[in-house]
Scaffold this motif. Structure first.
Motif, short mmCIF file in Angstrom:
data_model
loop_
_atom_site.label_atom_id
_atom_site.label_comp_id
_atom_site.label_asym_id
_atom_site.label_seq_id
_atom_site.Cartn_x
_atom_site.Cartn_y
_atom_site.Cartn_z
N ASP A 75 41.92 34.89 39.14
CA ASP A 75 40.63 35.36 39.65
C ASP A 75 40.83 36.42 40.72
O ASP A 75 39.94 37.19 41.02
CB ASP A 75 39.84 34.18 40.24
CG ASP A 75 39.34 33.26 39.14
OD1 ASP A 75 38.89 33.78 38.11
OD2 ASP A 75 39.43 32.03 39.30
N ALA A 76 42.02 36.40 41.33
CA ALA A 76 42.34 37.38 42.37
C ALA A 76 43.59 38.15 41.95
O ALA A 76 44.45 37.61 41.23
CB ALA A 76 42.59 36.68 43.69
N LEU A 77 43.70 39.39 42.40
CA LEU A 77 44.84 40.22 42.00
C LEU A 77 46.17 39.55 42.35
O LEU A 77 47.11 39.57 41.56
CB LEU A 77 44.73 41.59 42.68
CG LEU A 77 45.85 42.57 42.36
CD1 LEU A 77 45.89 42.90 40.87
CD2 LEU A 77 45.71 43.85 43.19
N GLY A 78 46.24 38.91 43.53
CA GLY A 78 47.49 38.27 43.95
C GLY A 78 47.93 37.20 42.96
O GLY A 78 49.11 37.09 42.63
N GLU A 79 46.96 36.43 42.46
CA GLU A 79 47.25 35.37 41.48
C GLU A 79 47.80 35.97 40.19
O GLU A 79 48.76 35.47 39.60
CB GLU A 79 45.92 34.69 41.15
CG GLU A 79 45.83 33.24 41.46
CD GLU A 79 44.43 32.73 41.14
OE1 GLU A 79 43.52 33.01 41.93
OE2 GLU A 79 44.26 32.10 40.08
N ALA B 95 36.89 47.47 47.29
CA ALA B 95 37.68 46.61 46.40
C ALA B 95 36.77 45.72 45.55
O ALA B 95 35.65 45.40 45.97
CB ALA B 95 38.64 45.74 47.21
N THR B 96 37.27 45.34 44.38
CA THR B 96 36.48 44.47 43.50
C THR B 96 36.32 43.10 44.17
O THR B 96 37.18 42.65 44.93
CB THR B 96 37.18 44.27 42.14
OG1 THR B 96 38.49 43.75 42.39
CG2 THR B 96 37.29 45.58 41.38
N ILE B 97 35.18 42.45 43.87
CA ILE B 97 34.94 41.11 44.44
C ILE B 97 34.78 40.06 43.33
O ILE B 97 34.37 38.94 43.58
CB ILE B 97 33.69 41.11 45.36
CG1 ILE B 97 32.46 41.71 44.65
CG2 ILE B 97 33.99 41.88 46.64
CD1 ILE B 97 31.17 41.60 45.44
N SER C 183 39.34 39.83 41.62
CA SER C 183 38.96 40.39 42.93
C SER C 183 40.19 41.01 43.59
O SER C 183 41.33 40.74 43.19
CB SER C 183 38.38 39.29 43.82
OG SER C 183 39.39 38.32 44.07
N GLY C 184 39.96 41.87 44.56
CA GLY C 184 41.06 42.42 45.35
C GLY C 184 41.67 43.68 44.78
O GLY C 184 42.72 44.12 45.26
N LEU C 185 41.03 44.25 43.77
CA LEU C 185 41.54 45.49 43.18
C LEU C 185 40.86 46.66 43.88
O LEU C 185 39.63 46.79 43.85
CB LEU C 185 41.14 45.47 41.70
CG LEU C 185 42.00 46.13 40.65
CD1 LEU C 185 43.43 45.67 40.71
CD2 LEU C 185 41.40 45.82 39.28
N ARG C 186 41.63 47.49 44.56
CA ARG C 186 41.07 48.62 45.31
C ARG C 186 40.74 49.73 44.32
O ARG C 186 41.63 50.27 43.68
CB ARG C 186 42.15 49.07 46.30
CG ARG C 186 41.67 49.65 47.53
CD ARG C 186 42.43 49.34 48.80
NE ARG C 186 41.84 48.25 49.56
CZ ARG C 186 40.64 48.26 50.11
NH1 ARG C 186 39.85 49.31 50.00
NH2 ARG C 186 40.20 47.22 50.79
#
Ligand code: EPS
Length: 383
Positions: free
Chosen positions: A364-368, A69-71, A26-29
């Motif tokens: 699971d998230a872009l930041g991770e 953004a992707t979820i 998630s979080g990918l624009r």
């Protein structure tokens, strides 16, 4: 197991092509204009037929995105066909040599090449390009770039040293200015003459494209099991593109002719700080892969495309009903689509590399994912 899964459906002259990409964090624009720009690049290239003047491929995202953004849920998309005339098109009475027509009819037990060719058509590669453009967003977050260019077309060879000779911006500008997606304007003129001559003869042309990926970390893929090896995953992905008959990595077949001292790349210490670790290779004959893993050097792959099997001059075939020898039915087609195949090659490489990145770094998230990349950068610096 693949982290990133993609599927496609759709016939060449059906209502639409549809695609599914699953496994992105998630979080990918998502930049829809960038996806469309890759679709437009695939439609380019001197030597394409009338169909590309009919279609204007655009992606329509149907799921998996909120606020741009992707979820973390599957991304479904659609690319409409303007030439959606499948029910009106004639059924060819004979199978074309070199196309999927005959083996496909035998496989399904019928005499309707249209029922085969509609899906065997390279129109399906539009979905690959859109899926690859989505996968590029993962690679872009790591600063990885995937770049293809045409190396040969119809026996005309482009200057293969141009990639290394040009700075990145000049490289992009040169390729986008080329009707062949090559980096060598002098070769373009000879390629144009070759396409014109083949067209006049009712013939078709194949060629070679190169895909280079820059900015990769070392250690993507794996050596411990057959299906972890990135070499096989990349080779299989390129060979899954219609009409691709051969793939080379780095020196490729030339490596088989040379002694080991002229093949392997010496390991040395870098004299300045670099993105990944202390080491570098003095040369890159391996094309960025050793032991089924990335080395951190540029990934260099080449693919050979056979000429398109639909020839206006018609190759010998057999009429299903009469059993008579005939010239295979001609229907509108391209003289060559090597430049477009390079864009598809980029997409396939991007999908495999994004999968390998997600496999190595998870998240699971872009930041991770990005935190895991930085932790790995610190670990590699200690080796
Ligand atoms: C193809 C035949 C041509 C190509 C097509 C691939 O299409 P048509 O039969 O409509 O003239 O243009 O490629 C595409 C439509 C595309 O989008 O790349 C074939 O038989 O494989």
């Amino acid at each position: 197991m693949s982290r990133l899964v993609w599927r496609s459906a759709g016939e060449s002259h059906g209502a639409a092509l549809v695609g599914l990409v699953e496994g992105l964090p998630s979080g990918l624009r998502l930049d829809v204009d960038a996806i469309d720009a890759h679709l437009a690049r695939r439609q380019r290239g001197y030597g394409r037929g009338g169909r590309m003047r009919i279609e204007t491929d655009r992606v329509e995202l149907l799921s998996g995105v909120k606020g741009g953004a992707t979820i973390g849920s599957p991304i479904a998309f659609r690319i409409a066909n303007k030439d959606a005339v499948i029910e009106k098109l004639p059924v060819p009475g004979d199978p074309r040599p070199g196309h999927a027509d005959l083996a496909g009819c035998q496989k399904h037990g019928h005499r309707d090449p249209r029922a085969v060719l509609e899906r065997a058509s390279a129109r399906e590669t539009a979905v690959r390009v859109a899926a690859g453009a989505i996968a590029r967003h993962v690679l872009g977050a790591l600063g990885v770039e995937v770049f293809a260019h045409t190396l040969a077309l119809g026996g005309v060879e482009a200057d293969a040293t141009r990639f290394g000779a040009l700075a990145p911006a000049a490289r992009h500008a040169a390729r986008e200015a080329s009707d062949f997606l090559s980096l060598d304007p002098a070769a373009d003129e000879r390629m144009r003459a070759a396409v014109d001559a083949a067209k006049a003869d009712g013939d078709t042309l194949g060629g070679v494209f190169e895909v280079v990926a820059l900015g990769l970390p070392p250690g993507l893929g794996g050596y411990a099991s057959a299906d972890a090896r990135l070499t096989g995953r990349l080779g299989g992905a390129l060979l899954s593109i219609p009409a691709i008959k051969g793939v080379e990595v780095g020196l490729g077949f030339e490596a088989a002719r040379r002694p080991g001292s002229q093949v392997h790349d010496a390991i040395e210490l870098a004299d300045a700080p670099q993105a990944w670790g202390r080491f570098r290779r003095a040369t890159n004959r391996a094309g960025g892969l050793e032991g089924g893993m990335t080395t951190g050097e540029p990934l260099v792959l080449r693919a050979a495309m056979k000429p398109i099997p639909t020839l206006r001059q018609g190759l010998p075939s057999v009429d299903f009903a009469s059993g008579e020898t005939v010239r295979a039915t001609w229907q509108r087609s391209d003289v060559t689509s090597v430049p477009a195949a390079g864009v598809v090659g980029e997409a396939m490489v991007a999908l495999v590399l994004a999968d390998a990145v997600l496999e190595k770094f998870g998240g699971d998230a872009l930041g991770e994912l990005l935190e895991a990349v930085e932790a790995y950068r610190r670990r590699v610096a200690d080796v």
